[in-house]
Design a protein around this motif. Structure first.
Motif, PDB file in Angstrom:
ATOM      1  N   SER A  33      10.734   0.299   0.679  1.00 37.09           N
ATOM      2  CA  SER A  33      10.744   0.823   2.044  1.00 37.09           C
ATOM      3  C   SER A  33       9.320   0.768   2.563  1.00 37.09           C
ATOM      4  CB  SER A  33      11.213   2.277   2.041  1.00 37.09           C
ATOM      5  OG  SER A  33      12.483   2.356   1.468  1.00 37.09           O
ATOM      6  N   PRO A  34       9.170   0.749   3.897  1.00 34.41           N
ATOM      7  CA  PRO A  34       7.801   0.738   4.404  1.00 34.41           C
ATOM      8  C   PRO A  34       7.044   1.994   3.991  1.00 34.41           C
ATOM      9  CG  PRO A  34       9.406   0.915   6.208  1.00 34.41           C
ATOM     10  CD  PRO A  34      10.179   0.725   4.948  1.00 34.41           C
ATOM     11  N   SER A  35       5.751   1.825   3.700  1.00 35.92           N
ATOM     12  CA  SER A  35       4.961   3.004   3.361  1.00 35.92           C
ATOM     13  C   SER A  35       4.574   3.759   4.630  1.00 35.92           C
ATOM     14  CB  SER A  35       3.733   2.619   2.546  1.00 35.92           C
ATOM     15  OG  SER A  35       3.186   1.416   2.988  1.00 35.92           O
ATOM     16  N   HIS A  36       4.440   3.027   5.740  1.00 34.12           N
ATOM     17  CA  HIS A  36       4.112   3.665   7.029  1.00 34.12           C
ATOM     18  C   HIS A  36       4.775   2.864   8.138  1.00 34.12           C
ATOM     19  CE1 HIS A  36       0.857   5.678   4.820  1.00 34.12           C
ATOM     20  NE2 HIS A  36       0.487   4.472   4.382  1.00 34.12           N
ATOM     21  N   GLN A  37       5.095   3.524   9.213  1.00 31.05           N
ATOM     22  CA  GLN A  37       5.632   2.796  10.371  1.00 31.05           C
ATOM     23  C   GLN A  37       5.389   3.560  11.658  1.00 31.05           C
ATOM     24  OE1 GLN A  37      10.046   2.913  10.964  1.00 31.05           O
ATOM     25  NE2 GLN A  37      10.018   3.397   8.802  1.00 31.05           N
ATOM     26  N   ILE A  50       5.546  -1.305  14.161  1.00 27.14           N
ATOM     27  CA  ILE A  50       4.564  -1.783  13.180  1.00 27.14           C
ATOM     28  C   ILE A  50       4.926  -1.150  11.846  1.00 27.14           C
ATOM     29  CG2 ILE A  50       2.126  -1.807  12.523  1.00 27.14           C
ATOM     30  CD1 ILE A  50       1.463  -1.284  15.484  1.00 27.14           C
ATOM     31  N   TYR A  51       5.024  -1.954  10.801  1.00 24.83           N
ATOM     32  CA  TYR A  51       5.362  -1.448   9.468  1.00 24.83           C
ATOM     33  C   TYR A  51       4.305  -1.898   8.470  1.00 24.83           C
ATOM     34  CZ  TYR A  51      10.162  -1.218  11.297  1.00 24.83           C
ATOM     35  OH  TYR A  51      11.269  -0.957  12.037  1.00 24.83           O
ATOM     36  N   SER A  52       3.912  -0.985   7.622  1.00 21.69           N
ATOM     37  CA  SER A  52       3.114  -1.394   6.468  1.00 21.69           C
ATOM     38  C   SER A  52       3.979  -1.260   5.218  1.00 21.69           C
ATOM     39  CB  SER A  52       1.888  -0.497   6.313  1.00 21.69           C
ATOM     40  OG  SER A  52       1.309  -0.745   5.043  1.00 21.69           O
ATOM     41  N   TYR A  53       3.975  -2.307   4.410  1.00 26.35           N
ATOM     42  CA  TYR A  53       4.643  -2.259   3.100  1.00 26.35           C
ATOM     43  C   TYR A  53       3.610  -2.288   1.988  1.00 26.35           C
ATOM     44  CZ  TYR A  53       9.217  -2.789   5.184  1.00 26.35           C
ATOM     45  OH  TYR A  53      10.356  -2.556   5.889  1.00 26.35           O
ATOM     46  N   VAL A 213      -5.127  -6.990   5.202  1.00 26.13           N
ATOM     47  CA  VAL A 213      -3.842  -6.392   4.810  1.00 26.13           C
ATOM     48  C   VAL A 213      -2.990  -7.425   4.074  1.00 26.13           C
ATOM     49  CG1 VAL A 213      -3.913  -4.914   6.856  1.00 26.13           C
ATOM     50  CG2 VAL A 213      -2.450  -6.942   6.847  1.00 26.13           C
ATOM     51  N   SER A 214      -2.090  -6.928   3.222  1.00 28.60           N
ATOM     52  CA  SER A 214      -1.315  -7.870   2.406  1.00 28.60           C
ATOM     53  C   SER A 214       0.169  -7.825   2.708  1.00 28.60           C
ATOM     54  CB  SER A 214      -1.518  -7.540   0.927  1.00 28.60           C
ATOM     55  OG  SER A 214      -1.109  -6.198   0.710  1.00 28.60           O
ATOM     56  N   SER A 215       0.633  -6.784   3.358  1.00 25.54           N
ATOM     57  CA  SER A 215       2.083  -6.652   3.506  1.00 25.54           C
ATOM     58  C   SER A 215       2.413  -5.801   4.739  1.00 25.54           C
ATOM     59  CB  SER A 215       2.644  -6.007   2.229  1.00 25.54           C
ATOM     60  OG  SER A 215       4.044  -5.975   2.282  1.00 25.54           O
ATOM     61  N   TYR A 216       2.476  -6.491   5.892  1.00 22.14           N
ATOM     62  CA  TYR A 216       2.778  -5.808   7.151  1.00 22.14           C
ATOM     63  C   TYR A 216       3.876  -6.580   7.877  1.00 22.14           C
ATOM     64  CZ  TYR A 216      -0.809  -2.175   7.981  1.00 22.14           C
ATOM     65  OH  TYR A 216      -1.571  -1.031   7.959  1.00 22.14           O
ATOM     66  N   VAL A 217       4.634  -5.859   8.688  1.00 22.16           N
ATOM     67  CA  VAL A 217       5.594  -6.515   9.579  1.00 22.16           C
ATOM     68  C   VAL A 217       5.372  -5.986  10.990  1.00 22.16           C
ATOM     69  CG1 VAL A 217       8.027  -6.819  10.170  1.00 22.16           C
ATOM     70  CG2 VAL A 217       7.336  -6.828   7.777  1.00 22.16           C
ATOM     71  N   GLY A 228       2.278 -11.648   4.681  1.00 23.04           N
ATOM     72  CA  GLY A 228       2.427 -11.509   3.232  1.00 23.04           C
ATOM     73  C   GLY A 228       3.883 -11.388   2.832  1.00 23.04           C
ATOM     74  N   ASP A 229       4.125 -10.575   1.808  1.00 21.52           N
ATOM     75  CA  ASP A 229       5.493 -10.422   1.317  1.00 21.52           C
ATOM     76  C   ASP A 229       5.766  -8.955   1.018  1.00 21.52           C
ATOM     77  OD1 ASP A 229       4.294  -9.835  -1.131  1.00 21.52           O
ATOM     78  OD2 ASP A 229       4.373 -11.929  -1.766  1.00 21.52           O
ATOM     79  N   ASN A 230       6.951  -8.708   0.500  1.00 25.09           N
ATOM     80  CA  ASN A 230       7.372  -7.334   0.247  1.00 25.09           C
ATOM     81  C   ASN A 230       7.258  -7.045  -1.250  1.00 25.09           C
ATOM     82  OD1 ASN A 230       8.493  -4.812   0.485  1.00 25.09           O
ATOM     83  ND2 ASN A 230      10.604  -5.561   0.668  1.00 25.09           N
TER      84      ASN A 230
END
Ligand code: AMP
Ligand code: MG
Length: 351
Positions: A33-37, A50-53, A213-217, A228-230
């Motif tokens: 799940s996203p760590s932040h959104q 905005i999502y950070s994974y 950053v490495s994993s954002y949507v 990046g990827d999930n």
């Protein structure tokens, strides 16, 4: 494209209903799940998320999100053709000064309009931001139909033919050194609806990438940019079924480090009698394009994905394939009005 059984989340591609869903599949071995959104309603008249994974802290995420917020607010204002903002020369200012004088603008707008000219040439004129005169006639009819559906109409053929004479992209004169933009034809105007959101989304993505950053949507009104990827796995993305009565996605695919932009006839339309008229206008006919119900483009650069989705929506599949053959790293899903789905070879479809 990457294929795996592990599911991250589903991205619903409908622009009006775009949203991200946690994967519902209980048999999946791993669901990140996203760590932040964060959700916004202030950019481009649509919902954005905005999502950070990744493993950034809340403070780091907040700093990234406010950087993006500032950037998207700036692009929103610069690209606006309907509203003015104190101290900003935007596209409304440029349109109002068509045939009058060059307008001094922010370098960001100069760079964007240069890109739009490139887009015109890449798409052989299928995506033409200089079509404002034609698009505004359709926009007027769509707006009228909202308030008085019983008297809905399509634009007058003679008016459309006249408007078409004022869509020459060469009349958009950009002076990079002076940082000015001038529309030489007084009856021409710019409408960047086909490219603006994607271009701004890509600028926001590049800002994040520069920060490492490495994993954002980013989901900016349905323009999806995955950085990046999930957690080492791809994300699972659902392509909206243009037949809104269907309760499943038309296709579900695995993606990472790419953008996904869909142009669809179900996004904005109105009806006259039994006929439906959507918002993507084929420059060959000046009428709503008739080839597809939706076209989804996968490519890393979100601006290119946006520009291509509109262009490919306005041409046959074989012309579309010839066009994307000239560009590296582009995959496409075409869905016809009758629901037939075709796609390029690089797409990893979930079984
Ligand atoms: P998209 O949803 O990205 O395909 O963009 C659709 C929007 O782009 C419309 O609402 C119009 O503002 C504009 N537009 C429609 N047709 C064209 C076209 N052929 N070239 C450039 N802009 C277009
Ligand atoms: Mg587009």
């Amino acid at each position: 494209m990457f294929k795996t059984r592990i599911c991250g989340f589903l991205v619903c591609m409908a622009v009006l209903f775009s949203s991200l869903f946690s994967c519902q599949n209980a048999s999946d071995s791993k669901t990140n799940s996203p760590s932040h959104q964060k959700t916004y309603y202030s950019f481009f008249d649509t919902e954005s998320r905005i999502y950070s994974y990744g493993n950034d802290t809340k403070a780091e995420f907040e700093a990234n999100a406010s950087g993006i917020e500032a950037l998207l607010t700036e692009y929103h204002r610069l690209m606006d053709i309907y509203f003015s903002y104190a101290g900003v020369n935007n596209l409304k200012t440029v349109n109002e000064n068509a045939g009058v004088e060059p307008v001094k603008v922010d370098k960001k707008l100069v760079d964007f309009l240069k890109y739009c000219k490139e887009v015109y040439s890449i798409t052989n004129g299928a995506t033409n931001i200089a079509m404002g005169s034609v698009l505004s006639l359709w926009h007027e009819c769509r707006e009228e139909a909202k308030s008085s559906p019983e008297s809905a109409r399509i634009p007058d053929a003679d008016e459309l033919a006249e408007a078409t004479k004022h869509t020459d992209i060469n009349d958009l004169i950009i002076d990079e050194e002076a940082c000015t933009v001038y529309i030489a034809d007084p009856k021409m105007s710019l409408d960047v609806g086909a490219v603006g959101k994607g271009y701004a989304t890509e600028r926001a993505a590049q800002m994040l990438i520069e920060k490492g950053v490495s994993s954002y949507v980013l989901n900016i009104g349905g323009n999806i940019r995955m950085i990046g990827d999930n957690g080492g796995e791809p994300w699972t993305v659902g392509i909206t079924n243009p037949d809104k009565t269907a309760d499943s996605f038309a296709k579900t695919v695995y993606v990472k480090n790419t953008s996904l932009v869909t142009s669809g006839n179900y996004e904005r339309f109105y009806t006259v009698g039994t006929e439906s008229y959507h918002h993507i206008i084929d420059p060959k006919t000046n009428m709503p394009s008739v080839y597809f119900a939706s076209v989804s483009v996968f490519t890393e650069d979100s601006g290119l994905a946006d520009a291509l989705s509109t262009a490919l929506f306005c041409m046959s599949e074989s012309d579309g394939r010839s066009l994307i053959d000239t560009i590296d790293g582009v995959d496409v899903i075409w869905i016809t009005q009758s629901g037939t789905v075709t796609m390029t070879d690089g797409i990893a479809v979930k079984d």
